[in-house]
Write a protein that holds these residues in place. Structure first.
Motif, PDB file in Angstrom:
ATOM      1  N   GLN A  78      61.954 -25.313 -47.431  1.00 34.83           N
ATOM      2  CA  GLN A  78      62.692 -24.699 -46.320  1.00 34.83           C
ATOM      3  C   GLN A  78      63.660 -25.669 -45.659  1.00 34.83           C
ATOM      4  O   GLN A  78      64.644 -25.257 -45.058  1.00 34.83           O
ATOM      5  CB  GLN A  78      61.728 -24.116 -45.291  1.00 34.83           C
ATOM      6  CG  GLN A  78      60.926 -25.136 -44.508  1.00 34.83           C
ATOM      7  CD  GLN A  78      59.933 -24.493 -43.573  1.00 34.83           C
ATOM      8  OE1 GLN A  78      60.303 -23.672 -42.737  1.00 34.83           O
ATOM      9  NE2 GLN A  78      58.670 -24.845 -43.718  1.00 34.83           N
ATOM     10  N   TYR A  79      63.404 -26.967 -45.778  1.00 31.98           N
ATOM     11  CA  TYR A  79      64.264 -27.970 -45.158  1.00 31.98           C
ATOM     12  C   TYR A  79      65.320 -28.526 -46.110  1.00 31.98           C
ATOM     13  O   TYR A  79      66.141 -29.341 -45.707  1.00 31.98           O
ATOM     14  CB  TYR A  79      63.410 -29.116 -44.613  1.00 31.98           C
ATOM     15  CG  TYR A  79      62.360 -28.629 -43.634  1.00 31.98           C
ATOM     16  CD1 TYR A  79      62.721 -28.117 -42.399  1.00 31.98           C
ATOM     17  CD2 TYR A  79      61.015 -28.642 -43.983  1.00 31.98           C
ATOM     18  CE1 TYR A  79      61.771 -27.631 -41.510  1.00 31.98           C
ATOM     19  CE2 TYR A  79      60.050 -28.163 -43.099  1.00 31.98           C
ATOM     20  CZ  TYR A  79      60.434 -27.661 -41.872  1.00 31.98           C
ATOM     21  OH  TYR A  79      59.495 -27.186 -40.997  1.00 31.98           O
ATOM     22  N   ARG A 103      56.266 -25.920 -49.239  1.00 27.78           N
ATOM     23  CA  ARG A 103      57.073 -25.316 -48.171  1.00 27.78           C
ATOM     24  C   ARG A 103      58.135 -26.260 -47.614  1.00 27.78           C
ATOM     25  O   ARG A 103      58.952 -25.870 -46.795  1.00 27.78           O
ATOM     26  CB  ARG A 103      56.180 -24.789 -47.067  1.00 27.78           C
ATOM     27  CG  ARG A 103      55.353 -23.609 -47.551  1.00 27.78           C
ATOM     28  CD  ARG A 103      54.595 -22.974 -46.452  1.00 27.78           C
ATOM     29  NE  ARG A 103      53.484 -22.196 -46.991  1.00 27.78           N
ATOM     30  CZ  ARG A 103      52.799 -21.329 -46.296  1.00 27.78           C
ATOM     31  NH1 ARG A 103      53.088 -21.118 -45.036  1.00 27.78           N
ATOM     32  NH2 ARG A 103      51.811 -20.672 -46.842  1.00 27.78           N
ATOM     33  N   TYR A 136      58.794 -11.506 -51.893  1.00 25.47           N
ATOM     34  CA  TYR A 136      59.936 -12.412 -51.711  1.00 25.47           C
ATOM     35  C   TYR A 136      60.846 -12.437 -52.939  1.00 25.47           C
ATOM     36  O   TYR A 136      61.932 -13.009 -52.890  1.00 25.47           O
ATOM     37  CB  TYR A 136      59.469 -13.840 -51.415  1.00 25.47           C
ATOM     38  CG  TYR A 136      58.766 -13.984 -50.090  1.00 25.47           C
ATOM     39  CD1 TYR A 136      59.425 -13.694 -48.900  1.00 25.47           C
ATOM     40  CD2 TYR A 136      57.451 -14.407 -50.022  1.00 25.47           C
ATOM     41  CE1 TYR A 136      58.788 -13.820 -47.679  1.00 25.47           C
ATOM     42  CE2 TYR A 136      56.807 -14.543 -48.805  1.00 25.47           C
ATOM     43  CZ  TYR A 136      57.482 -14.245 -47.637  1.00 25.47           C
ATOM     44  OH  TYR A 136      56.846 -14.371 -46.426  1.00 25.47           O
ATOM     45  N   GLN A 149      59.840 -17.902 -50.684  1.00 24.08           N
ATOM     46  CA  GLN A 149      60.618 -17.302 -49.593  1.00 24.08           C
ATOM     47  C   GLN A 149      61.816 -18.155 -49.186  1.00 24.08           C
ATOM     48  O   GLN A 149      62.763 -17.655 -48.591  1.00 24.08           O
ATOM     49  CB  GLN A 149      59.726 -17.037 -48.384  1.00 24.08           C
ATOM     50  CG  GLN A 149      59.208 -18.288 -47.699  1.00 24.08           C
ATOM     51  CD  GLN A 149      58.215 -17.978 -46.615  1.00 24.08           C
ATOM     52  OE1 GLN A 149      58.517 -17.245 -45.673  1.00 24.08           O
ATOM     53  NE2 GLN A 149      57.021 -18.530 -46.733  1.00 24.08           N
ATOM     54  N   TYR A 150      61.802 -19.434 -49.528  1.00 24.23           N
ATOM     55  CA  TYR A 150      62.897 -20.321 -49.155  1.00 24.23           C
ATOM     56  C   TYR A 150      63.906 -20.526 -50.279  1.00 24.23           C
ATOM     57  O   TYR A 150      64.959 -21.117 -50.056  1.00 24.23           O
ATOM     58  CB  TYR A 150      62.352 -21.679 -48.699  1.00 24.23           C
ATOM     59  CG  TYR A 150      61.346 -21.532 -47.594  1.00 24.23           C
ATOM     60  CD1 TYR A 150      61.720 -21.020 -46.350  1.00 24.23           C
ATOM     61  CD2 TYR A 150      60.015 -21.862 -47.798  1.00 24.23           C
ATOM     62  CE1 TYR A 150      60.786 -20.852 -45.342  1.00 24.23           C
ATOM     63  CE2 TYR A 150      59.081 -21.703 -46.787  1.00 24.23           C
ATOM     64  CZ  TYR A 150      59.473 -21.202 -45.569  1.00 24.23           C
ATOM     65  OH  TYR A 150      58.549 -21.038 -44.561  1.00 24.23           O
ATOM     66  N   ASP A 193      71.112 -26.006 -49.125  1.00 24.81           N
ATOM     67  CA  ASP A 193      71.303 -24.784 -49.909  1.00 24.81           C
ATOM     68  C   ASP A 193      71.457 -25.061 -51.405  1.00 24.81           C
ATOM     69  O   ASP A 193      70.853 -24.343 -52.216  1.00 24.81           O
ATOM     70  CB  ASP A 193      72.490 -23.977 -49.383  1.00 24.81           C
ATOM     71  CG  ASP A 193      72.185 -23.325 -48.037  1.00 24.81           C
ATOM     72  OD1 ASP A 193      70.986 -23.168 -47.691  1.00 24.81           O
ATOM     73  OD2 ASP A 193      73.139 -22.968 -47.332  1.00 24.81           O
ATOM     74  N   SER A 228      66.771 -19.354 -52.900  1.00 25.84           N
ATOM     75  CA  SER A 228      67.853 -18.391 -52.679  1.00 25.84           C
ATOM     76  C   SER A 228      68.034 -17.518 -53.921  1.00 25.84           C
ATOM     77  O   SER A 228      67.225 -16.639 -54.176  1.00 25.84           O
ATOM     78  CB  SER A 228      69.131 -19.099 -52.250  1.00 25.84           C
ATOM     79  OG  SER A 228      69.445 -20.136 -53.141  1.00 25.84           O
ATOM     80  N   LYS A 252      68.092 -25.466 -52.840  1.00 25.70           N
ATOM     81  CA  LYS A 252      67.340 -24.214 -52.899  1.00 25.70           C
ATOM     82  C   LYS A 252      67.739 -23.382 -54.115  1.00 25.70           C
ATOM     83  O   LYS A 252      67.070 -22.417 -54.456  1.00 25.70           O
ATOM     84  CB  LYS A 252      67.542 -23.407 -51.613  1.00 25.70           C
ATOM     85  CG  LYS A 252      66.879 -24.046 -50.419  1.00 25.70           C
ATOM     86  CD  LYS A 252      67.162 -23.267 -49.151  1.00 25.70           C
ATOM     87  CE  LYS A 252      66.501 -23.944 -47.966  1.00 25.70           C
ATOM     88  NZ  LYS A 252      66.782 -23.254 -46.704  1.00 25.70           N
TER      89      LYS A 252
END
Length: 87
Positions: free
Chosen positions: A14-15, A11, A64, A39-40, A18, A42, A21
C-alpha cells in the motif's frame, strides 16, 4: 527495498509507488505473504496468476480481483479450478 518489505509484510504494498504496484514481482511477493495485499495492486488485479496466489493465502480476497476474474471464479468455480490445478 520495496520487494524486501513486501516479502516480510505483504500489506507494505500500500505504501509502494504506483509503478511498483504494477510490478509483477513485487505484487506476487506481497500477495504470497498476505493475500490481502491484492487490494493495493492496480492493473494486476486482472492477472489470474496473481489472484490465485492471493486467494491461496486468503480466499476472501477474490472481491479485490477484476470483475472478470470475480465472475470466472464465483461460487464453486474457484474450488473446481484450484482442484484441477492441484491434480
Amino acid at each position: 527495498m520495496v520487494l524486501a518489505a513486501c516479502n516480510k509484510e505483504g500489506r507494505a504494498l500500500q505504501y509502494a509507488s504506483d509503478p511498483l504496484k504494477d510490478d509483477r514481482e513485487v505484487v506476487i511477493a506481497a500477495c504470497n505473504e498476505d493475500g490481502m495485499a491484492l487490494q493495493y495492486a492496480s492493473a494486476l488485479r486482472a492477472d489470474q496468476d496473481i489472484v490465485m496466489v492471493a486467494v491461496a493465502q486468503n480466499r476472501y480476497v477474490l472481491h479485490y480481483a477484476s470483475p472478470e476474474l470475480q465472475e470466472k471464479f464465483s461460487g464453486d468455480r474457484l474450488v473446481a479450478y484450484v482442484t484441477e490445478q492441484l491434480m
